[in-house]
Design an enzyme around this catalytic site. Structure first.
Site, PDB file in Angstrom:
ATOM      1  N   HIS A   1      21.475  12.139   4.220  1.00 51.72           N
ATOM      2  CA  HIS A   1      21.242  11.948   5.654  1.00 51.72           C
ATOM      3  C   HIS A   1      22.436  11.181   6.212  1.00 51.72           C
ATOM      4  O   HIS A   1      22.944  10.266   5.551  1.00 51.72           O
ATOM      5  CB  HIS A   1      20.064  11.011   5.935  1.00 51.72           C
ATOM      6  CG  HIS A   1      18.751  11.384   5.357  1.00 51.72           C
ATOM      7  ND1 HIS A   1      17.625  11.523   6.144  1.00 51.72           N
ATOM      8  CD2 HIS A   1      18.346  11.586   4.087  1.00 51.72           C
ATOM      9  CE1 HIS A   1      16.593  11.792   5.376  1.00 51.72           C
ATOM     10  NE2 HIS A   1      16.999  11.840   4.127  1.00 51.72           N
TER      11      HIS A   1
ATOM     12  N   TYR B   1      14.422  17.831   2.772  1.00 50.53           N
ATOM     13  CA  TYR B   1      15.105  18.218   4.016  1.00 50.53           C
ATOM     14  C   TYR B   1      16.091  19.356   3.759  1.00 50.53           C
ATOM     15  O   TYR B   1      16.440  19.642   2.611  1.00 50.53           O
ATOM     16  CB  TYR B   1      15.808  17.014   4.649  1.00 50.53           C
ATOM     17  CG  TYR B   1      16.755  16.228   3.768  1.00 50.53           C
ATOM     18  CD1 TYR B   1      18.090  16.582   3.662  1.00 50.53           C
ATOM     19  CD2 TYR B   1      16.308  15.123   3.031  1.00 50.53           C
ATOM     20  CE1 TYR B   1      18.966  15.847   2.868  1.00 50.53           C
ATOM     21  CE2 TYR B   1      17.173  14.390   2.233  1.00 50.53           C
ATOM     22  CZ  TYR B   1      18.510  14.755   2.154  1.00 50.53           C
ATOM     23  OH  TYR B   1      19.366  14.028   1.371  1.00 50.53           O
TER      24      TYR B   1
HETATM   25  P1  FAD Z   1      30.637   6.041  -4.531  1.00 56.27           P
HETATM   26  O1  FAD Z   1      30.115   7.172  -3.722  1.00 56.27           O
HETATM   27  O2  FAD Z   1      29.971   5.721  -5.818  1.00 56.27           O
HETATM   28  O3  FAD Z   1      32.188   6.344  -4.806  1.00 56.27           O
HETATM   29  C1  FAD Z   1      32.930   5.589  -5.706  1.00 56.27           C
HETATM   30  C2  FAD Z   1      34.160   6.405  -6.087  1.00 56.27           C
HETATM   31  O4  FAD Z   1      35.011   5.590  -6.887  1.00 56.27           O
HETATM   32  C3  FAD Z   1      33.825   7.641  -6.918  1.00 56.27           C
HETATM   33  O5  FAD Z   1      34.494   8.765  -6.394  1.00 56.27           O
HETATM   34  C4  FAD Z   1      34.297   7.275  -8.322  1.00 56.27           C
HETATM   35  O6  FAD Z   1      34.699   8.393  -9.087  1.00 56.27           O
HETATM   36  C5  FAD Z   1      35.453   6.325  -7.994  1.00 56.27           C
HETATM   37  N1  FAD Z   1      35.749   5.361  -9.071  1.00 56.27           N
HETATM   38  C6  FAD Z   1      34.859   4.608  -9.773  1.00 56.27           C
HETATM   39  N2  FAD Z   1      35.497   3.841 -10.670  1.00 56.27           N
HETATM   40  C7  FAD Z   1      36.827   4.107 -10.530  1.00 56.27           C
HETATM   41  C8  FAD Z   1      38.002   3.638 -11.194  1.00 56.27           C
HETATM   42  N3  FAD Z   1      37.939   2.725 -12.189  1.00 56.27           N
HETATM   43  N4  FAD Z   1      39.217   4.112 -10.788  1.00 56.27           N
HETATM   44  C9  FAD Z   1      39.310   5.027  -9.769  1.00 56.27           C
HETATM   45  N5  FAD Z   1      38.221   5.521  -9.140  1.00 56.27           N
HETATM   46  C10 FAD Z   1      36.992   5.071  -9.504  1.00 56.27           C
HETATM   47  N6  FAD Z   1      23.248   7.142   1.251  1.00 56.27           N
HETATM   48  C11 FAD Z   1      23.136   7.562   2.539  1.00 56.27           C
HETATM   49  O7  FAD Z   1      23.829   7.021   3.429  1.00 56.27           O
HETATM   50  N7  FAD Z   1      22.264   8.568   2.877  1.00 56.27           N
HETATM   51  C12 FAD Z   1      21.477   9.187   1.925  1.00 56.27           C
HETATM   52  O8  FAD Z   1      20.709  10.100   2.247  1.00 56.27           O
HETATM   53  C13 FAD Z   1      21.580   8.759   0.560  1.00 56.27           C
HETATM   54  N8  FAD Z   1      20.823   9.332  -0.436  1.00 56.27           N
HETATM   55  C14 FAD Z   1      20.953   8.892  -1.732  1.00 56.27           C
HETATM   56  C15 FAD Z   1      20.152   9.452  -2.761  1.00 56.27           C
HETATM   57  C16 FAD Z   1      20.259   9.001  -4.093  1.00 56.27           C
HETATM   58  C17 FAD Z   1      19.365   9.579  -5.158  1.00 56.27           C
HETATM   59  C18 FAD Z   1      21.212   7.998  -4.415  1.00 56.27           C
HETATM   60  C19 FAD Z   1      21.366   7.511  -5.846  1.00 56.27           C
HETATM   61  C20 FAD Z   1      22.009   7.437  -3.406  1.00 56.27           C
HETATM   62  C21 FAD Z   1      21.869   7.867  -2.064  1.00 56.27           C
HETATM   63  N9  FAD Z   1      22.629   7.299  -1.030  1.00 56.27           N
HETATM   64  C22 FAD Z   1      22.510   7.710   0.264  1.00 56.27           C
HETATM   65  C23 FAD Z   1      23.526   6.181  -1.328  1.00 56.27           C
HETATM   66  C24 FAD Z   1      24.946   6.649  -1.453  1.00 56.27           C
HETATM   67  O9  FAD Z   1      25.050   7.694  -2.384  1.00 56.27           O
HETATM   68  C25 FAD Z   1      25.862   5.493  -1.892  1.00 56.27           C
HETATM   69  O10 FAD Z   1      25.529   4.318  -1.226  1.00 56.27           O
HETATM   70  C26 FAD Z   1      27.295   5.887  -1.567  1.00 56.27           C
HETATM   71  O11 FAD Z   1      27.679   7.003  -2.342  1.00 56.27           O
HETATM   72  C27 FAD Z   1      28.251   4.733  -1.809  1.00 56.27           C
HETATM   73  O12 FAD Z   1      29.556   5.145  -1.480  1.00 56.27           O
HETATM   74  P2  FAD Z   1      30.808   4.433  -2.140  1.00 56.27           P
HETATM   75  O13 FAD Z   1      31.991   5.144  -1.589  1.00 56.27           O
HETATM   76  O14 FAD Z   1      30.688   2.966  -1.957  1.00 56.27           O
HETATM   77  O15 FAD Z   1      30.663   4.671  -3.706  1.00 56.27           O
END
Ligand code: FAD
Length: 381
Positions: free
Chosen positions: A46, A214
């Site tokens: 979402h 959804y």
């Molecule tokens: P991430 O998406 O985890 O990205 C981190 C990135 O860093 C990745 O690409 C990874 O490969 C990279 N990385 C990690 N370690 C290293 C390293 N050492 N060196 C280089 N790269 C690295 N959120 C919403 O807003 N709406 C929703 O509907 C929603 N539904 C969800 C459903 C589920 C089941 C889950 C588990 C989560 C959901 N979320 C949702 C939450 C959302 O997925 C996360 O909060 C979001 O992905 C966080 O984004 P981020 O960029 O902080 O981290």
């Protein structure tokens, strides 16, 4: 060795947003991602009006609107009887009241749109960060392939197992919440053959579990469900494992016939541990700063985890624009002052899994415009 003014580690939804926003603001930014490439993994997401307003600034709102489903309501229903517990108006109401649409979309399609908004040549794949050192005048980054980079500041957008968080606060595993989430994409044609009507955005609830469903495309030819189901311990290797329609039937035994029909249409379903952390004592130190799941991971039950990562990216950009790279101490302090309360509140409500279970006003989340809120220099009393 390459030198960049700002290095972002992780090109997930938060890191990609930070990269594009900072580049548009005129900063020189490189993004380092451990994955060799991104693929369209089977999950939906979402995006609320609070985030669509950020995508508007990035020039990707229209493309997102074209590819996504725009539900008129978030429905909450009793899992067994199907009685309506809440009908939260979205659709045109969201556009009018909150200033942008509420959409549901395939996560991979959204991510691809965000990645395309980055300046060409600035996203570096296959760069797994293995070591990082802030020597006071800059930061050295070391990658698993033996290469190095140096930057003025580093943004840790590397998710729940963040290496940057570890550099700031030491090694500590995230907490397993005691719940898993099942995720499955279902062909809408198959659903149509069941004779039931599947609502565009609906959460089915019972005492200790739920199933949210959804559409993930504008044509509504793909439907998605994600669950929260208690499970004593995560005793599997890896971030997810395959589940099955039978396991889903058992978990949702006694649920409404619409849910049973949805489960019966399952072909592939995966199971994920739901992890979190307590609020961190610090969000930055020296030349390193955290955002998104690296900083405030949460159970996903408000569908705002990525939203908070993207809001962080926007606020960090605002603060760095305010100070320039010459005074990042002030920028990082302003960033934390202006983000901590909101991100922690969303984290707490999301972990409690109470959001929109009953009729409530979601304006504090959806109506928020991160570019319009006045920047505060101190935590409100
Ligand atoms: P991430 O998406 O985890 O990205 C981190 C990135 O860093 C990745 O690409 C990874 O490969 C990279 N990385 C990690 N370690 C290293 C390293 N050492 N060196 C280089 N790269 C690295 N959120 C919403 O807003 N709406 C929703 O509907 C929603 N539904 C969800 C459903 C589920 C089941 C889950 C588990 C989560 C959901 N979320 C949702 C939450 C959302 O997925 C996360 O909060 C979001 O992905 C966080 O984004 P981020 O960029 O902080 O981290």
């Amino acid at each position: 060795m390459s030198v960049s003014r700002i290095a972002i580690v992780g090109a997930g939804l938060g890191g990609a947003a930070a990269g594009a926003l900072l580049q548009r603001a005129g900063f020189t930014v490189d993004i380092f991602e451990q994955a060799p490439a991104f693929s369209r993994i089977g999950a939906g997401i979402h995006m609320g009006p609070n985030i669509l307003k950020i995508f508007r600034r990035l020039g990707i709102e229209d493309a997102l609107l074209a590819m996504s489903s725009h539900p008129d309501f978030w429905m909450s229903r009793d899992g067994a009887s199907g009685d309506y517990l809440a009908r939260i108006p979205l659709g045109d109401f969201a556009v009018k009241e909150y200033g942008a649409a509420y959409v549901t979309v395939h996560r991979g399609d959204l991510h691809a749109l965000q990645i395309a908004a980055l300046q060409p040549g600035t996203l570096h794949f296959d760069k797994c960060l293995t070591g990082i050192e802030d020597d006071g005048s800059g930061v050295d980054l070391r990658f698993a392939d033996g290469t190095h980079a140096r930057a003025d500041i580093v943004i840790g957008a590397d998710g729940i197992n963040s290496r940057i968080r570890e550099a700031l606060l030491g090694e500590e595993k995230p907490n397993y919440s005691g719940w898993v989430g099942h995720r499955a994409l279902i062909d809408a044609e198959k659903l149509a053959r069941t004779g039931f009507e599947f609502e565009p955005c609906v959460k089915w609830w019972s005492a200790d579990r739920h199933l949210m469903a959804y559409h993930t495309t504008g044509e509504r030819n793909e439907y998605y469900y994600v669950t929260g189901v208690p499970h004593p311990a995560w005793d599997f290797d890896g971030s997810s494992v395959p589940s099955s329609a039978d396991e889903m039937r058992e978990a949702f035994d006694g649920y409404h016939p619409i849910v049973q029909a949805l489960v019966d249409c399952t072909v592939e379903v995966s199971k994920w541990p739901l992890l979190n952390r307590s609020p961190l004592p610090l969000w930055s130190r020296g030349r390193m700063v955290l955002l998104g799941d690296a900083c405030h991971p949460m159970k996903p039950h408000m569908a705002q985890g990525a939203g908070m990562a993207i809001e962080d990216a926007a606020m960090l950009t605002r603060c760095l624009q305010e100070t320039g790279l010459g005074d990042t101490e002030t920028a990082f302090r302003l960033y934390e002052v202006n983000r901590r309360a909101r991100a922690s509140r969303v984290q707490a409500v999301s972990n409690a899994n109470t959001w929109l279970r009953t009729q409530e006003d979601p304006a504090w989340v959806f109506g928020y415009d991160i570019f319009e809120v006045p920047l505060r220099d101190e935590v409100a009393a």
